[in-house]
Every structure is written in C-alpha cells, then in structure tokens.
Design a protein around this motif. Structure first.
Motif, PDB file in Angstrom:
ATOM      1  N   LEU A  56       6.576 -13.051   8.940  1.00 16.23           N
ATOM      2  CA  LEU A  56       5.351 -12.743   9.018  1.00 16.23           C
ATOM      3  C   LEU A  56       4.979 -11.933  10.255  1.00 16.23           C
ATOM      4  CD1 LEU A  56       2.380 -13.584   8.213  1.00 16.23           C
ATOM      5  CD2 LEU A  56       2.244 -15.522   9.916  1.00 16.23           C
ATOM      6  N   TYR A  57       4.055 -10.923   9.883  1.00 12.16           N
ATOM      7  CA  TYR A  57       3.946  -9.941  10.874  1.00 12.16           C
ATOM      8  C   TYR A  57       2.508  -9.941  11.182  1.00 12.16           C
ATOM      9  CZ  TYR A  57       8.605  -7.830  10.262  1.00 12.16           C
ATOM     10  OH  TYR A  57      10.034  -7.605  10.118  1.00 12.16           O
ATOM     11  N   VAL A  58       2.039  -9.830  12.366  1.00  8.37           N
ATOM     12  CA  VAL A  58       0.729  -9.682  12.890  1.00  8.37           C
ATOM     13  C   VAL A  58       0.606  -8.866  14.047  1.00  8.37           C
ATOM     14  CG1 VAL A  58       0.089 -12.103  12.288  1.00  8.37           C
ATOM     15  CG2 VAL A  58       1.013 -11.558  14.519  1.00  8.37           C
ATOM     16  N   TYR A  59      -0.565  -8.328  14.522  1.00  7.67           N
ATOM     17  CA  TYR A  59      -0.860  -7.573  15.787  1.00  7.67           C
ATOM     18  C   TYR A  59      -1.410  -8.463  16.587  1.00  7.67           C
ATOM     19  CZ  TYR A  59      -0.407  -3.400  12.602  1.00  7.67           C
ATOM     20  OH  TYR A  59      -0.003  -2.516  11.802  1.00  7.67           O
ATOM     21  N   GLU A  60      -0.859  -8.555  17.719  1.00  3.14           N
ATOM     22  CA  GLU A  60      -1.615  -9.234  19.000  1.00  3.14           C
ATOM     23  C   GLU A  60      -2.849  -8.317  19.472  1.00  3.14           C
ATOM     24  OE1 GLU A  60      -1.598  -8.618  22.485  1.00  3.14           O
ATOM     25  OE2 GLU A  60      -0.232  -6.799  22.282  1.00  3.14           O
ATOM     26  N   PRO A  61      -3.723  -9.093  20.285  1.00  2.00           N
ATOM     27  CA  PRO A  61      -5.103  -8.067  20.587  1.00  2.00           C
ATOM     28  C   PRO A  61      -4.728  -6.925  21.334  1.00  2.00           C
ATOM     29  CG  PRO A  61      -5.200 -10.418  21.065  1.00  2.00           C
ATOM     30  CD  PRO A  61      -3.858 -10.299  20.803  1.00  2.00           C
ATOM     31  N   GLY A  62      -3.630  -6.497  21.910  1.00  2.00           N
ATOM     32  CA  GLY A  62      -3.387  -5.414  22.737  1.00  2.00           C
ATOM     33  C   GLY A  62      -2.714  -4.449  21.604  1.00  2.00           C
ATOM     34  N   GLY A  63      -2.513  -4.733  20.262  1.00  2.00           N
ATOM     35  CA  GLY A  63      -1.847  -3.770  19.676  1.00  2.00           C
ATOM     36  C   GLY A  63      -0.608  -3.834  19.134  1.00  2.00           C
ATOM     37  N   ASN A  64       0.388  -4.595  19.936  1.00  2.00           N
ATOM     38  CA  ASN A  64       1.800  -4.913  19.608  1.00  2.00           C
ATOM     39  C   ASN A  64       1.955  -5.621  18.514  1.00  2.00           C
ATOM     40  OD1 ASN A  64       2.887  -3.372  22.352  1.00  2.00           O
ATOM     41  ND2 ASN A  64       1.535  -5.063  23.237  1.00  2.00           N
ATOM     42  N   ARG A  65       3.265  -5.333  17.642  1.00  2.00           N
ATOM     43  CA  ARG A  65       3.158  -6.016  16.442  1.00  2.00           C
ATOM     44  C   ARG A  65       4.326  -7.095  16.842  1.00  2.00           C
ATOM     45  NH1 ARG A  65       5.339  -2.159  13.714  1.00  2.00           N
ATOM     46  NH2 ARG A  65       3.936  -1.776  12.076  1.00  2.00           N
ATOM     47  N   LEU A 118       8.071  -7.507  -3.206  1.00  2.00           N
ATOM     48  CA  LEU A 118       6.677  -6.945  -2.297  1.00  2.00           C
ATOM     49  C   LEU A 118       7.505  -5.476  -1.779  1.00  2.00           C
ATOM     50  CD1 LEU A 118       3.993  -7.266  -1.097  1.00  2.00           C
ATOM     51  CD2 LEU A 118       5.035  -8.109   0.899  1.00  2.00           C
ATOM     52  N   LYS A 119       6.567  -4.433  -2.079  1.00  2.00           N
ATOM     53  CA  LYS A 119       7.107  -3.147  -1.333  1.00  2.00           C
ATOM     54  C   LYS A 119       6.658  -3.302  -0.004  1.00  2.00           C
ATOM     55  CE  LYS A 119       8.279  -1.605  -5.419  1.00  2.00           C
ATOM     56  NZ  LYS A 119       9.538  -1.203  -5.619  1.00  2.00           N
ATOM     57  N   THR A 120       7.419  -2.506   0.668  1.00  2.00           N
ATOM     58  CA  THR A 120       6.894  -2.381   2.228  1.00  2.00           C
ATOM     59  C   THR A 120       5.950  -1.664   2.348  1.00  2.00           C
ATOM     60  OG1 THR A 120       9.562  -2.472   2.682  1.00  2.00           O
ATOM     61  CG2 THR A 120       7.790  -1.652   4.543  1.00  2.00           C
ATOM     62  N   ILE A 121       4.851  -2.090   3.102  1.00  2.00           N
ATOM     63  CA  ILE A 121       3.563  -1.365   3.092  1.00  2.00           C
ATOM     64  C   ILE A 121       3.735  -0.211   4.193  1.00  2.00           C
ATOM     65  CG2 ILE A 121       2.288  -3.519   2.934  1.00  2.00           C
ATOM     66  CD1 ILE A 121       1.608  -3.764   5.980  1.00  2.00           C
ATOM     67  N   GLU A 122       2.656   0.639   4.073  1.00  2.00           N
ATOM     68  CA  GLU A 122       2.677   1.980   4.736  1.00  2.00           C
ATOM     69  C   GLU A 122       2.865   1.662   6.425  1.00  2.00           C
ATOM     70  OE1 GLU A 122       3.311   6.107   4.942  1.00  2.00           O
ATOM     71  OE2 GLU A 122       3.516   4.994   3.163  1.00  2.00           O
ATOM     72  N   SER A 123       1.979   0.792   6.612  1.00  2.00           N
ATOM     73  CA  SER A 123       1.789   0.682   8.118  1.00  2.00           C
ATOM     74  C   SER A 123       3.081   0.353   8.961  1.00  2.00           C
ATOM     75  CB  SER A 123       0.583  -0.277   8.717  1.00  2.00           C
ATOM     76  OG  SER A 123       0.932  -1.399   8.313  1.00  2.00           O
ATOM     77  N   PHE A 124       4.025  -0.369   8.118  1.00  2.00           N
ATOM     78  CA  PHE A 124       5.179  -0.799   8.482  1.00  2.00           C
ATOM     79  C   PHE A 124       6.221   0.326   9.210  1.00  2.00           C
ATOM     80  CE2 PHE A 124       9.373  -3.140   8.701  1.00  2.00           C
ATOM     81  CZ  PHE A 124       8.843  -4.181   9.303  1.00  2.00           C
ATOM     82  N   HIS A 125       5.778   1.557   8.574  1.00  2.00           N
ATOM     83  CA  HIS A 125       6.490   2.757   9.242  1.00  2.00           C
ATOM     84  C   HIS A 125       5.565   3.548  10.058  1.00  2.00           C
ATOM     85  CE1 HIS A 125       9.735   2.218   6.194  1.00  2.00           C
ATOM     86  NE2 HIS A 125       8.980   2.074   5.126  1.00  2.00           N
ATOM     87  N   THR A 126       4.561   3.372   9.922  1.00  2.00           N
ATOM     88  CA  THR A 126       3.647   4.179  10.884  1.00  2.00           C
ATOM     89  C   THR A 126       3.121   3.724  12.200  1.00  2.00           C
ATOM     90  OG1 THR A 126       1.725   3.646   9.784  1.00  2.00           O
ATOM     91  CG2 THR A 126       2.792   5.672   8.860  1.00  2.00           C
ATOM     92  N   HIS A 127       3.110   2.266  12.232  1.00  2.00           N
ATOM     93  CA  HIS A 127       2.383   1.658  13.331  1.00  2.00           C
ATOM     94  C   HIS A 127       3.466   1.340  14.526  1.00  2.00           C
ATOM     95  CE1 HIS A 127      -0.471  -0.896  15.663  1.00  2.00           C
ATOM     96  NE2 HIS A 127       0.509  -1.506  15.819  1.00  2.00           N
ATOM     97  N   GLY A 128       3.236   1.713  15.354  1.00  2.00           N
ATOM     98  CA  GLY A 128       4.288   1.517  16.723  1.00  2.00           C
ATOM     99  C   GLY A 128       3.509   1.600  18.024  1.00  2.00           C
ATOM    100  N   THR A 129       3.940   1.017  19.094  1.00  2.00           N
ATOM    101  CA  THR A 129       3.104   1.012  20.251  1.00  2.00           C
ATOM    102  C   THR A 129       4.099   1.540  21.634  1.00  2.00           C
ATOM    103  OG1 THR A 129       3.676  -1.248  20.588  1.00  2.00           O
ATOM    104  CG2 THR A 129       1.650  -0.754  19.959  1.00  2.00           C
ATOM    105  N   PRO A 130       3.990   2.454  22.269  1.00  2.00           N
ATOM    106  CA  PRO A 130       2.340   2.797  22.617  1.00  2.00           C
ATOM    107  C   PRO A 130       1.930   3.608  21.177  1.00  2.00           C
ATOM    108  CG  PRO A 130       3.379   4.200  24.045  1.00  2.00           C
ATOM    109  CD  PRO A 130       4.503   2.999  23.457  1.00  2.00           C
TER     110      PRO A 130
END
Length: 318
Positions: free
Chosen positions: A259-268, A302-314
């Motif tokens: 299960l993947y979530v974003y904590e309030p600071g934006g980190n996955r 389930l197909k890997t969602i787009e944000s899994f490849h594009t969201h990173g921090t910073p």
C-alpha cells in the motif's frame, strides 16, 4: 565484489527524511503510523518502530523541501566497517567520518554515483524501552503500540536515479550487495534493481528517474506483521485524510503485498507484507524481468499507475 565483501553490511539501520510540514508529518508518523518519539535535537525528531532493536528507525527533519537526506547502514563488525570505508574511498565517493549521535557511534559518510548520501557505522545502542512501553516478551524491543498502524520495522528504501546500473555496480563492488531482481528494457537499459546484503531479498532499490534528475527518493517502506494489517491501515489512512496513491495490491517483483501513501510532507511511504522473501540459495541467480513482462502489470493484473513513475521527492519544478 570479493567473496569476503558479502555480509559485511548487516542491514538498513535508519533514514533521515526531510519535510516542509514538520508538525503534520510528525502527527502522521506518530498518531497514524504508530512510531514512537525517542529524542529531539534542533529541527529533527527521532522516531522508532516497536521492533527495531536500535535507538531509532527514522529521523524526521523540518526543511524547505521534502526528500531523503541520509540512509544509514550498519556493518557486521568494526573491521568490516574499515574494509568497506577503504573500498568506498578507492571508488572516490567518500565524504568523511562523523561523530556519533543518539544511539550511534562514529559513522562514515559517502555518496552513491547518483548523489544519494549514506552513512556506515558499527557501534550501536540496543534500545531499552521505558516502563510505559516495556514488552511482555523479552525478545521484543518494545511493546506494540495500541494506536495507529503499529508498523513493525523499517524495511527498505527505494531511490530514484538518473542511471540505475552504476549505482548497482557500486553497491556490489564497494558494499558487497547482491542483486536479487531487476528490470531490463528492450533497449538493454536497466530500469530498476533490487539489492540485498543478507538473506532478506532486498534492502535497497534503484528505480530510473524519468525526469533525469539525481539524488531523489522514490519511497521508504515499513513492514507490518500481517497482510490484514495493511487492509486495516487503508481504512485508518482514509479516516485520517491521508492520500492513498495505489493499493492494497500485490507486486509481481518480490511478491510483496503493498500500500502506497503520501505523508503530509509529500514523501511516498509504503506498507509491505510479507516482508522481503528469504533467499536461502547461496548461488541465487538474478531474476530479470523484460519490458513486455512488466507491461502486464502487478501480480493480480493492476496496471502500474502513472504517478508511480513520475512522483518523487524533492519535487521537480516545472
């Protein structure tokens, strides 16, 4: 990698995570995830999961942006630390020695080829729980919290990298890591690699950063006791207003329920179970997945969602 290098790094010790929302992030990790605060210094709060044996699992530091500052690895011995430092310096990626901090002795800082910062250390304080959280089972570091998810331990770190393969080569040659699984694209490029230091099938992961940036974080992962606790966590996250990115579901690679979530600071943040599989074969051969195999999605389709490849921090400024 020389044969003696394998097993000289024992395990992932702790990570320092940066957040532009320190109070909200702290509430997420303590009230929702169930980590306990064990120390404070400046802008940093030291947190621990209930079954990590060391002083802390996570350092949460207020900052102007999100991301990961340092990943700390414990060696098997003081002698192993010296040998790995020599290998790192030979590779030209050393930063230097640092004085110890809460629960940790002197450490050696360095960077991987992509610029992520690491520390190696040996001396470590085994945590003694205060009376209020002392466990009934003496082979457990601390009692399981009665609130929040109650994650068991820090499990792994997944880094984003401008080029995956040089980082894997460095982990192998300087730190003695082995590659359990990887993804090879049709053009021959390695898009992701999973590395381990012992019998656990992965401790550190490198994933190709589609932005071409260096030194970013994909996610850090915490292990739960059971798969059912991840299902319960999804409800807790929903009630707490935590953004759920994807899951609960099962990975094809490493067969992890996630299960993947974003904590309030934006980190996955990932919750995972079963925890990394055990690789008992001393002659384990790296499993390579092709581009067409990965296009089929996760283990249950389930197909890997787009944000899994594009969201990173910073985050990358547009």
């Amino acid at each position: 990698m020389t044969p003696s290098a394998f097993h000289e790094v024992a395990h992932l010790g702790h990570v320092e995570l940066l957040t532009p929302e320190p109070e909200a992030s702290l509430r997420f990790f303590t009230e929702v995830m169930g980590l306990r605060e064990c120390a404070r210094e400046g802008d940093s709060v030291y947190l621990r999961t209930y079954d990590d044996y060391e002083h802390h699992s996570l350092i949460l530091t207020g900052h102007s942006t999100s991301g990961i500052r340092t990943t700390a690895l414990r060696t098997w011995s003081a002698e192993a630390l010296k040998r790995r430092v020599a290998a790192i310096e030979e590779a030209g990626l050393g930063i230097g020695w640092r004085d110890g901090n809460f629960g940790i002795g002197q450490s050696y800082a360095f960077r991987d080829p992509d610029g992520h910062e690491f520390e190696l250390y040996w001396d470590s304080e085994h945590y003694t729980a205060p009376e209020a959280s002392r466990p009934a089972l003496k082979n457990q570091a601390e009692a399981k919290p009665a609130h929040g998810v109650g994650v068991r331990r820090l499990d792994h770190v997944n880094f984003l990298a401008s080029s995956v393969e040089p980082n894997g080569d460095f982990l192998r040659d300087a730190l003695g890591a082995r590659t359990s699984e990887q993804i090879r694209l049709d053009d021959g490029r390695i898009a992701a690699q999973w590395h381990h230091f012992g019998n656990k099938s992965y401790d550190l992961v490198y994933t190709e950063d589609w932005t071409g940036s260096q030194g970013r974080l994909h996610h850090i992962a915490f292990a739960t006791d059971t798969r059912e606790e991840i299902l319960r966590a999804a409800d807790l996250f929903l009630d707490a207003g935590v953004f759920i990115e994807t899951g609960p579901h099962k990975h094809a690679i490493q067969q992890t329920f996630f299960l993947y979530v974003y904590e309030p600071g934006g980190n996955r943040i990932e919750l995972c179970n079963p925890v990394s599989r055990l690789l008992l074969a001393p002659d384990w051969q790296t499993v390579t997945w092709t581009e067409i195999e990965r296009a089929k999605g996760q283990a249950w389709g389930l197909k890997t969602i787009e944000s899994f490849h594009t969201h990173g921090t910073p985050p990358i400024e547009p």
